[in-house]
Design an enzyme around this catalytic site. Structure first.
Site, PDB file in Angstrom:
ATOM      1  N   LYS A  10      25.697 -61.395  -6.744  1.00 52.85           N
ATOM      2  CA  LYS A  10      25.543 -62.745  -6.166  1.00 52.85           C
ATOM      3  C   LYS A  10      25.343 -62.694  -4.645  1.00 52.85           C
ATOM      4  O   LYS A  10      25.620 -61.670  -4.008  1.00 52.85           O
ATOM      5  CB  LYS A  10      26.763 -63.586  -6.550  1.00 52.85           C
ATOM      6  CG  LYS A  10      26.840 -63.881  -8.056  1.00 52.85           C
ATOM      7  CD  LYS A  10      27.981 -64.852  -8.365  1.00 52.85           C
ATOM      8  CE  LYS A  10      27.999 -65.230  -9.837  1.00 52.85           C
ATOM      9  NZ  LYS A  10      29.040 -66.272 -10.125  1.00 52.85           N
ATOM     10  N   TYR A  50      22.428 -71.610 -15.700  1.00 54.74           N
ATOM     11  CA  TYR A  50      23.723 -72.291 -15.726  1.00 54.74           C
ATOM     12  C   TYR A  50      23.681 -73.620 -16.476  1.00 54.74           C
ATOM     13  O   TYR A  50      24.510 -74.502 -16.220  1.00 54.74           O
ATOM     14  CB  TYR A  50      24.229 -72.486 -14.294  1.00 54.74           C
ATOM     15  CG  TYR A  50      24.707 -71.199 -13.643  1.00 54.74           C
ATOM     16  CD1 TYR A  50      25.735 -70.433 -14.212  1.00 54.74           C
ATOM     17  CD2 TYR A  50      24.164 -70.752 -12.433  1.00 54.74           C
ATOM     18  CE1 TYR A  50      26.182 -69.261 -13.614  1.00 54.74           C
ATOM     19  CE2 TYR A  50      24.603 -69.576 -11.831  1.00 54.74           C
ATOM     20  CZ  TYR A  50      25.618 -68.841 -12.421  1.00 54.74           C
ATOM     21  OH  TYR A  50      26.074 -67.680 -11.825  1.00 54.74           O
ATOM     22  N   PHE A  58      31.689 -78.630 -10.396  1.00 53.06           N
ATOM     23  CA  PHE A  58      31.274 -77.534  -9.513  1.00 53.06           C
ATOM     24  C   PHE A  58      29.786 -77.184  -9.661  1.00 53.06           C
ATOM     25  O   PHE A  58      29.288 -76.293  -8.973  1.00 53.06           O
ATOM     26  CB  PHE A  58      32.137 -76.283  -9.769  1.00 53.06           C
ATOM     27  CG  PHE A  58      32.050 -75.731 -11.171  1.00 53.06           C
ATOM     28  CD1 PHE A  58      31.052 -74.823 -11.524  1.00 53.06           C
ATOM     29  CD2 PHE A  58      32.980 -76.094 -12.141  1.00 53.06           C
ATOM     30  CE1 PHE A  58      30.971 -74.299 -12.810  1.00 53.06           C
ATOM     31  CE2 PHE A  58      32.905 -75.573 -13.435  1.00 53.06           C
ATOM     32  CZ  PHE A  58      31.892 -74.679 -13.764  1.00 53.06           C
ATOM     33  N   ARG A  86      31.409 -57.191 -18.845  1.00 56.73           N
ATOM     34  CA  ARG A  86      32.388 -58.257 -18.590  1.00 56.73           C
ATOM     35  C   ARG A  86      33.745 -57.640 -18.246  1.00 56.73           C
ATOM     36  O   ARG A  86      34.459 -58.126 -17.373  1.00 56.73           O
ATOM     37  CB  ARG A  86      32.516 -59.174 -19.810  1.00 56.73           C
ATOM     38  CG  ARG A  86      31.279 -59.986 -20.124  1.00 56.73           C
ATOM     39  CD  ARG A  86      31.012 -61.132 -19.166  1.00 56.73           C
ATOM     40  NE  ARG A  86      32.023 -62.152 -19.178  1.00 56.73           N
ATOM     41  CZ  ARG A  86      31.857 -63.373 -18.650  1.00 56.73           C
ATOM     42  NH1 ARG A  86      30.697 -63.716 -18.082  1.00 56.73           N
ATOM     43  NH2 ARG A  86      32.829 -64.245 -18.651  1.00 56.73           N
ATOM     44  N   THR A  92      36.907 -64.415 -14.299  1.00 54.18           N
ATOM     45  CA  THR A  92      36.008 -65.258 -13.500  1.00 54.18           C
ATOM     46  C   THR A  92      36.592 -65.567 -12.119  1.00 54.18           C
ATOM     47  O   THR A  92      35.878 -65.525 -11.124  1.00 54.18           O
ATOM     48  CB  THR A  92      35.732 -66.580 -14.259  1.00 54.18           C
ATOM     49  OG1 THR A  92      35.140 -66.266 -15.522  1.00 54.18           O
ATOM     50  CG2 THR A  92      34.806 -67.479 -13.473  1.00 54.18           C
ATOM     51  N   ARG A 103      35.415 -58.001  -9.519  1.00 58.71           N
ATOM     52  CA  ARG A 103      35.869 -59.246  -8.892  1.00 58.71           C
ATOM     53  C   ARG A 103      37.262 -59.090  -8.283  1.00 58.71           C
ATOM     54  O   ARG A 103      37.558 -59.650  -7.231  1.00 58.71           O
ATOM     55  CB  ARG A 103      35.836 -60.375  -9.918  1.00 58.71           C
ATOM     56  CG  ARG A 103      34.410 -60.848 -10.227  1.00 58.71           C
ATOM     57  CD  ARG A 103      34.376 -61.684 -11.483  1.00 58.71           C
ATOM     58  NE  ARG A 103      33.123 -62.415 -11.679  1.00 58.71           N
ATOM     59  CZ  ARG A 103      32.806 -63.046 -12.796  1.00 58.71           C
ATOM     60  NH1 ARG A 103      33.646 -63.034 -13.824  1.00 58.71           N
ATOM     61  NH2 ARG A 103      31.660 -63.700 -12.892  1.00 58.71           N
ATOM     62  N   GLU A 127      19.104 -64.942 -20.812  1.00 54.73           N
ATOM     63  CA  GLU A 127      19.097 -64.736 -19.363  1.00 54.73           C
ATOM     64  C   GLU A 127      18.065 -63.679 -18.942  1.00 54.73           C
ATOM     65  O   GLU A 127      17.420 -63.816 -17.903  1.00 54.73           O
ATOM     66  CB  GLU A 127      20.514 -64.370 -18.895  1.00 54.73           C
ATOM     67  CG  GLU A 127      21.477 -65.552 -19.062  1.00 54.73           C
ATOM     68  CD  GLU A 127      22.944 -65.207 -18.858  1.00 54.73           C
ATOM     69  OE1 GLU A 127      23.266 -64.065 -18.451  1.00 54.73           O
ATOM     70  OE2 GLU A 127      23.779 -66.094 -19.105  1.00 54.73           O
TER      71      GLU A 127
END
Ligand code: IDP
Ligand code: MG
Length: 134
Positions: A10, A50, A58, A86, A92, A103, A127
């Site tokens: 990201k 998304y 959000f 994942r 998340t 993360r 995706e």
């Protein structure tokens, strides 16, 4: 089972110079890079990726964030690639992501959580078509 998944570093992580370290996590696990591209996400790609979150509080912030700067888009493959990625990514919310996960090690806030990864084989197929489809 050999599988492909869509992974995206990201904008916050690209801006912080974390691309190499993040890609290394996936490579270290044995995943193979099938496709890799640095660039911007268009508004159309963001909305398609998304779509499940449209209407949530959000959503607008998520779309403006993911289109705010360059990302690194990847297709990774390997046995159980979707679930393995994942697991490597962690929860998340980086506050809840375990140490040792991407993360957990590099993120602090939910809205800039370092990396995206498909959540199922069906999402992966969808995706990959959005970002690498013809
Ligand atoms: P995931 O990325 O782990 O699959 P999703 O629930 O699909 O998580 O959410 C997509 C992205 O939207 C998250 O990675 C995060 O950046 C953002 N997000 C999810 N929930 C919230 C929230 O409650 N506030 C702000 N951003 C959120
Ligand atoms: Mg998701």
């Amino acid at each position: 089972m050999e599988q492909s998944t869509y992974i995206m570093v990201k904008p916050d992580a690209v801006a912080r110079g974390l691309v190499g370290r993040i890609v290394a996590r996936f490579e270290d696990a044995g995943l193979k890079i099938e496709r890799m591209q640095h660039g911007l996400v268009t508004a159309e790609e963001a909305a398609a990726n998304y779509a499940e979150h449209e209407g949530k509080p959000f959503y607008d912030g998520l779309i403006s964030y993911i289109t705010s700067g360059p990302v690194v888009k990847m297709v990774l493959s390997g046995p159980g690639a979707v679930a393995v990625c994942r697991k490597l990514m962690g929860a998340t919310n980086p506050c809840e992501a375990a140490p040792g996960t991407i993360r957990g090690d590099y993120g602090l806030v939910l809205d800039a959580n370092i990396v995206h990864g498909s959540d199922s084989p069906e999402s992966a197929e969808r995706e990959i078509a959005i970002f690498f489809g013809d």
